[in-house]
Design a protein around this motif. Sequence first.
Motif, PDB file in Angstrom:
ATOM      1  N   THR A 164       0.853  -1.184   0.000  1.00  0.00           N
ATOM      2  CA  THR A 164       0.000   0.000   0.000  1.00  0.00           C
ATOM      3  C   THR A 164       0.893   1.240   0.000  1.00  0.00           C
ATOM      4  N   ASN A 165       0.272   2.384  -0.240  1.00  0.00           N
ATOM      5  CA  ASN A 165       1.006   3.648  -0.243  1.00  0.00           C
ATOM      6  C   ASN A 165       0.821   4.433   1.050  1.00  0.00           C
ATOM      7  N   GLY A 166       0.421   3.751   2.105  1.00  0.00           N
ATOM      8  CA  GLY A 166       0.225   4.403   3.390  1.00  0.00           C
ATOM      9  C   GLY A 166       1.531   4.786   4.061  1.00  0.00           C
ATOM     10  N   SER A 167       1.417   5.515   5.142  1.00  0.00           N
ATOM     11  CA  SER A 167       2.587   5.928   5.915  1.00  0.00           C
ATOM     12  C   SER A 167       3.178   4.748   6.676  1.00  0.00           C
ATOM     13  N   ALA A 168       4.442   4.872   7.035  1.00  0.00           N
ATOM     14  CA  ALA A 168       5.094   3.841   7.826  1.00  0.00           C
ATOM     15  C   ALA A 168       4.513   3.808   9.238  1.00  0.00           C
ATOM     16  N   ARG A 169       4.247   2.612   9.726  1.00  0.00           N
ATOM     17  CA  ARG A 169       3.774   2.446  11.100  1.00  0.00           C
ATOM     18  C   ARG A 169       4.925   2.118  12.051  1.00  0.00           C
ATOM     19  N   GLY A 170       5.953   1.472  11.508  1.00  0.00           N
ATOM     20  CA  GLY A 170       7.059   1.046  12.342  1.00  0.00           C
ATOM     21  C   GLY A 170       6.730  -0.161  13.194  1.00  0.00           C
ATOM     22  N   ASN A 171       5.581  -0.770  12.950  1.00  0.00           N
ATOM     23  CA  ASN A 171       5.135  -1.923  13.723  1.00  0.00           C
ATOM     24  C   ASN A 171       4.612  -2.973  12.754  1.00  0.00           C
ATOM     25  N   TYR A 172       5.396  -4.018  12.548  1.00  0.00           N
ATOM     26  CA  TYR A 172       5.032  -5.057  11.591  1.00  0.00           C
ATOM     27  C   TYR A 172       5.631  -6.384  12.045  1.00  0.00           C
ATOM     28  N   ARG A 173       5.244  -7.448  11.373  1.00  0.00           N
ATOM     29  CA  ARG A 173       5.732  -8.788  11.734  1.00  0.00           C
ATOM     30  C   ARG A 173       6.628  -9.332  10.619  1.00  0.00           C
ATOM     31  N   VAL A 174       7.660 -10.067  11.015  1.00  0.00           N
ATOM     32  CA  VAL A 174       8.528 -10.725  10.042  1.00  0.00           C
ATOM     33  C   VAL A 174       8.638 -12.201  10.399  1.00  0.00           C
ATOM     34  N   ASP A 175       8.839 -13.026   9.383  1.00  0.00           N
ATOM     35  CA  ASP A 175       8.924 -14.467   9.582  1.00  0.00           C
ATOM     36  C   ASP A 175       9.739 -15.056   8.434  1.00  0.00           C
ATOM     37  N   GLY A 176      10.687 -15.901   8.755  1.00  0.00           N
ATOM     38  CA  GLY A 176      11.513 -16.511   7.718  1.00  0.00           C
ATOM     39  C   GLY A 176      10.903 -17.738   7.093  1.00  0.00           C
ATOM     40  N   ASP A 177       9.832 -18.266   7.668  1.00  0.00           N
ATOM     41  CA  ASP A 177       9.258 -19.522   7.186  1.00  0.00           C
ATOM     42  C   ASP A 177       8.016 -19.344   6.330  1.00  0.00           C
ATOM     43  N   ALA A 178       7.165 -18.392   6.678  1.00  0.00           N
ATOM     44  CA  ALA A 178       5.914 -18.192   5.951  1.00  0.00           C
ATOM     45  C   ALA A 178       5.347 -16.820   6.283  1.00  0.00           C
ATOM     46  N   LEU A 179       4.389 -16.393   5.494  1.00  0.00           N
ATOM     47  CA  LEU A 179       3.714 -15.132   5.761  1.00  0.00           C
ATOM     48  C   LEU A 179       3.041 -15.194   7.127  1.00  0.00           C
ATOM     49  N   PRO A 180       3.220 -14.184   7.988  1.00  0.00           N
ATOM     50  CA  PRO A 180       2.595 -14.206   9.309  1.00  0.00           C
ATOM     51  C   PRO A 180       1.081 -14.415   9.217  1.00  0.00           C
ATOM     52  N   PRO A 181       0.492 -15.109  10.171  1.00  0.00           N
ATOM     53  CA  PRO A 181      -0.948 -15.403  10.134  1.00  0.00           C
ATOM     54  C   PRO A 181      -1.788 -14.147   9.915  1.00  0.00           C
ATOM     55  N   GLY A 182      -2.688 -14.215   8.952  1.00  0.00           N
ATOM     56  CA  GLY A 182      -3.562 -13.091   8.674  1.00  0.00           C
ATOM     57  C   GLY A 182      -2.916 -11.951   7.928  1.00  0.00           C
ATOM     58  N   GLU A 203      20.917 -10.916  10.015  1.00  0.00           N
ATOM     59  CA  GLU A 203      19.911 -11.871  10.484  1.00  0.00           C
ATOM     60  C   GLU A 203      19.289 -12.654   9.337  1.00  0.00           C
ATOM     61  N   TRP A 204      19.036 -11.986   8.219  1.00  0.00           N
ATOM     62  CA  TRP A 204      18.350 -12.640   7.101  1.00  0.00           C
ATOM     63  C   TRP A 204      19.271 -12.827   5.914  1.00  0.00           C
ATOM     64  N   LEU A 205      20.551 -13.038   6.204  1.00  0.00           N
ATOM     65  CA  LEU A 205      21.536 -13.228   5.155  1.00  0.00           C
ATOM     66  C   LEU A 205      21.288 -14.544   4.426  1.00  0.00           C
ATOM     67  N   ARG A 206      21.341 -14.500   3.123  1.00  0.00           N
ATOM     68  CA  ARG A 206      21.129 -15.657   2.246  1.00  0.00           C
ATOM     69  C   ARG A 206      19.785 -16.332   2.532  1.00  0.00           C
ATOM     70  N   SER A 207      18.761 -15.500   2.662  1.00  0.00           N
ATOM     71  CA  SER A 207      17.425 -16.043   2.918  1.00  0.00           C
ATOM     72  C   SER A 207      16.348 -15.062   2.496  1.00  0.00           C
ATOM     73  N   GLY A 208      15.139 -15.589   2.364  1.00  0.00           N
ATOM     74  CA  GLY A 208      13.978 -14.746   2.155  1.00  0.00           C
ATOM     75  C   GLY A 208      13.330 -14.484   3.498  1.00  0.00           C
ATOM     76  N   VAL A 209      12.650 -13.351   3.609  1.00  0.00           N
ATOM     77  CA  VAL A 209      11.971 -13.019   4.847  1.00  0.00           C
ATOM     78  C   VAL A 209      10.625 -12.397   4.501  1.00  0.00           C
ATOM     79  N   TYR A 210       9.562 -12.935   5.094  1.00  0.00           N
ATOM     80  CA  TYR A 210       8.221 -12.418   4.904  1.00  0.00           C
ATOM     81  C   TYR A 210       7.993 -11.251   5.852  1.00  0.00           C
ATOM     82  N   ILE A 211       7.236 -10.260   5.401  1.00  0.00           N
ATOM     83  CA  ILE A 211       6.944  -9.094   6.224  1.00  0.00           C
ATOM     84  C   ILE A 211       5.510  -8.646   5.961  1.00  0.00           C
ATOM     85  N   SER A 212       4.762  -8.370   7.027  1.00  0.00           N
ATOM     86  CA  SER A 212       3.381  -7.887   6.873  1.00  0.00           C
ATOM     87  C   SER A 212       2.926  -7.286   8.190  1.00  0.00           C
ATOM     88  N   TYR A 213       1.799  -6.593   8.136  1.00  0.00           N
ATOM     89  CA  TYR A 213       1.167  -6.107   9.368  1.00  0.00           C
ATOM     90  C   TYR A 213       0.499  -7.278  10.063  1.00  0.00           C
TER      91      TYR A 213
END
Length: 213
Positions: A164-182, A203-213
């Motif tokens: 989205t084009n919204g403002s930064a909240r600075g509060n989000y979830r990250v997970d190296g295995d899958a998209l966070p629930p919901g 921390e996330w060197l040579r890996s993918g990392v999921y990020i979402s609210y």
Amino acid sequence: MNIAIFGASGATGRLLTVHSLESGHTVTALVRTPDAFSFRDRVRIVEGSTFDAAAVARTVDGADVVFSALGARSPLRNENVLPRAVPLIVDAMQRLGVHRIIALGSAGARSDSLANQPAWRRWMVEKIVYNTVLKWPVREQIAQYQALSASSLDWTMVMPPMLTNGSARGNYRVDGDALPPGGSSISRADVANFMFDQIASREWLRSGVYISY
């Protein structure tokens, strides 16, 4: 620090450019039309295409960190951007001894992305969304993930759901295995902030990392 940015004229790429400049770094950006690039007087411009190996190499040469915010402009057709551009970036970096790349991906890049979601949502997204509306972007992201994974680079691929084009909240979830629930969306501003933070993180060197609210 010298930072090379691919996709600097896009929505997320512009945010990464601002972060880099405000932090006092030197920026090199590969752009097709320099006159239309709002930061042209503040960065080193390489004019050209991400499909041109020579232009890609000139952009990468001397960089300490590479950002890629490349992606297809339209989800409705096969633009074949990432399968063509990312291998050129990887090859140039490996040849020139540039090791660190932080790339913007998407949650559809890996088959395990929806493992934390309810069964109905997994079915709907995998069977309908990924096979129809987002068929071509998902295929591009899979190709990007495969190209980075097969490389010798210190890569990180940041994989959000809908941007989205919204403002930064600075509060989000990250997970190296899958998209966070919901997790279904996040602002480009928060994604750009997280990507920029990866310069100083291993921390996330040579890996993918999921990020979402």
